[in-house]
Design a protein around this motif. Structure first.
Motif, PDB file in Angstrom:
ATOM      1  N   LYS A   1       0.796  -1.398  -0.204  1.00  7.84           N
ATOM      2  CA  LYS A   1      -0.078  -0.015   0.070  1.00  7.84           C
ATOM      3  C   LYS A   1       1.203   1.275   0.077  1.00  7.84           C
TER       4      LYS A   1
ATOM      5  N   GLU B   1      -3.452   2.494   9.074  1.00 14.61           N
ATOM      6  CA  GLU B   1      -3.360   1.580   7.923  1.00 14.61           C
ATOM      7  C   GLU B   1      -4.922   1.828   7.415  1.00 14.61           C
ATOM      8  N   GLY B   2      -5.022   2.550   6.324  1.00 14.33           N
ATOM      9  CA  GLY B   2      -6.518   2.651   5.742  1.00 14.33           C
ATOM     10  C   GLY B   2      -6.610   1.476   4.526  1.00 14.33           C
ATOM     11  N   GLU B   3      -7.723   1.630   3.952  1.00 15.99           N
ATOM     12  CA  GLU B   3      -8.264   0.526   2.924  1.00 15.99           C
ATOM     13  C   GLU B   3      -7.240   0.659   1.670  1.00 15.99           C
ATOM     14  N   SER B   4      -6.864   1.918   1.490  1.00 17.42           N
ATOM     15  CA  SER B   4      -6.176   2.002   0.224  1.00 17.42           C
ATOM     16  C   SER B   4      -4.648   2.595   0.526  1.00 17.42           C
TER      17      SER B   4
END
Lengths: 285, 169
Positions: free
Chosen positions: A31, A75-78
């Motif tokens: 990511k 930490e996000g989705e993207s």
């Protein structure tokens, strides 16, 4: 060990840590990492809380004090968002901030509109530009925070000045965004889209998405740059250590030179006396 | 008439022989005393020479020891700040001149081995071993000196780390 030696050792420890970080990044997460960077109280954590949808409860503490001189990530989705300690020319903390920037694929450089960029900001931006190589212009984004703290005219003047400074010192003017956290929060709390829009946060988000971050390419470029820098530093460190070793060995030689000379003289004298004695003994037989 | 001539000749011959015999006896008696004296003198001379030679050898040995003793302090001072040298007894110099062997009287284990002084130049190590073979001494490296091998080891460790790092990069 002298003070110089211990400094060299400390430098070497930093070097070893940087290298192991780089090696870790080679096998790191895929990511994109977005780091937020800037002076103390520039509004970095505030911006991050908005970008990560932490509108009410702070995920990134906004009290940018010295005690929090460490990297904090979400930490996000993207994306992975990374908060860094505020720059203030405090060596240890600034190094942590540099480490954070070294891990980033995109850096949001946050500047609060009190005036133009300070020297320390320009110095850090120059280092950042070097490490991003060809991706610097695209992946360093300027964020003017607290855009509602001054009149629009003044804010725009400051933005213009900052971009000129970037052009002069970095060779390019990055994309810039005037963000108002206050408007954004009000807009969210009062469900007023106009305010949210006026905060320009969505524009920033869209820009990040349209960057089409080629994580692999950016990382390879940055890793290549850091590798080259590290190899040079390794060579310099090896040279310094070898010099120190030679110096120690040289000192040993000279510290024992008088003893060696005295023993050599004694040895020669004893050998001569022994020969004389043996000759005398033979003559007597 | 021939007889009296013969008798006369015989008498003369006997007389001559008697004179000759007397003369030989006389010579032989005085020559024996001279030889003995000469031999005695020669013996005395040889003994004197042998004594003088022995004395010279003794004096050479003494001078050898004397020099060894005189150099002890200089050697002690030459190691000041690096290795403390404690000379033992009144006559710490123990080398012997008339020893056909080398002067060395190696002590095992040597101080070089006891204190792990292998980081010193080889020549210095050899001289330190020789020093303790020539003198009754105790050697004690100074604290500052013993920091050197520690630092050298650290440097080698760092160099190995850097080499490994370079290979990984």
């Amino acid at each position: 060990m002298t003070a110089k030696d211990s400094m060299a050792s400390a430098d070497l420890d930093v070097l070893l840590k940087q290298a192991s970080d780089i090696l870790a990044r080679k096998q790191g997460q895929d990511k994109p990492v977005i780091a937020v960077w800037g002076m103390m109280n520039a509004g970095k954590s505030y911006l991050l809380n908005m970008l990560t949808h932490h509108y009410n409860a702070e995920y990134f503490p906004t009290k940018d004090t010295r005690e929090t001189a460490q990297l904090k990530q979400f930490e996000g989705e993207s994306y992975i968002f990374l908060d860094t300690p505020g720059l203030d020319a405090h060596d240890a903390d600034d190094q942590v901030a540099m480490d954070g920037a070294a891990k980033a694929d995109v850096v949001l450089f946050v500047h609060q509109p009190k005036g133009e960029l300070e020297k320390i900001e320009l110095d850090f931006l120059k280092q950042l530009k070097e490490s991003f190589g060809v991706y610097a212009e695209k992946n360093i984004v300027l964020v003017i925070s607290k855009a509602d703290a001054e009149s629009l005219e003044k804010i725009e003047q400051i933005e213009q000045k900052v971009l000129e400074q970037c052009h002069l010192h970095l060779g390019f003017a990055p994309e810039s965004f005037l963000i108002s956290g206050t408007r954004f929060h009000k807009g969210i709390q009062q469900h007023k889209d106009g305010l949210v829009k006026a905060s320009h946060l969505q524009e920033l988000k869209q820009h990040i998405e349209t960057l089409g971050i080629d994580v692999r390419a950016v990382r390879e470029e940055r890793i290549r740059h850091v590798q080259n820098t590290l190899l040079l530093e390794i060579s310099a460190a090896e040279e310094a250590l070898n010099d120190e070793k030679l110096q120690l060995e040289d000192n040993l030689y000279w510290n024992f030179a008088r003893f060696n000379d005295a023993m050599l003289s004694l040895d020669l004298s004893m050998t001569l006396k022994k020969v004389e004695y043996m000759n005398e003994r033979i003559l007597g037989e | 008439m021939a007889l009296p001539w013969l008798i006369g000749a015989a008498v003369v011959a006997l007389g001559a022989a008697a004179v000759s015999a007397f003369s030989d006896d006389s010579d032989s008696g005085s020559g024996g005393n001279g030889d003995e004296e000469r031999r005695r003198r020669e013996r005395a001379e040889q003994e004197r020479k042998a004594r003088a030679h022995k004395e010279k050898l003794e004096s050479m040995k003494e001078a050898f020891v004397q020099e060894g003793m005189q150099r002890a302090n200089d050697l002690q001072q030459s190691l000041e700040g690096q290795i403390k040298v404690i000379l033992l007894g009144n006559k710490p110099f123990k080398a012997i001149l008339d020893n056909d062997e080398e002067y060395h009287n190696p002590v095992s284990p040597t101080y070089v081995e006891v204190y792990d002084l292998q980081f010193l130049p080889q020549g210095t190590q050899d001289y330190l071993v020789k020093l303790e073979s020539l003198y009754d001494v105790e050697l004690e490296p100074e604290e500052e000196l013993m920091k050197v091998p520690v630092r050298l080891k650290e440097i080698d460790h760092k160099l190995a780390q850097l080499k490994a790092l370079r290979e990984k990069l």
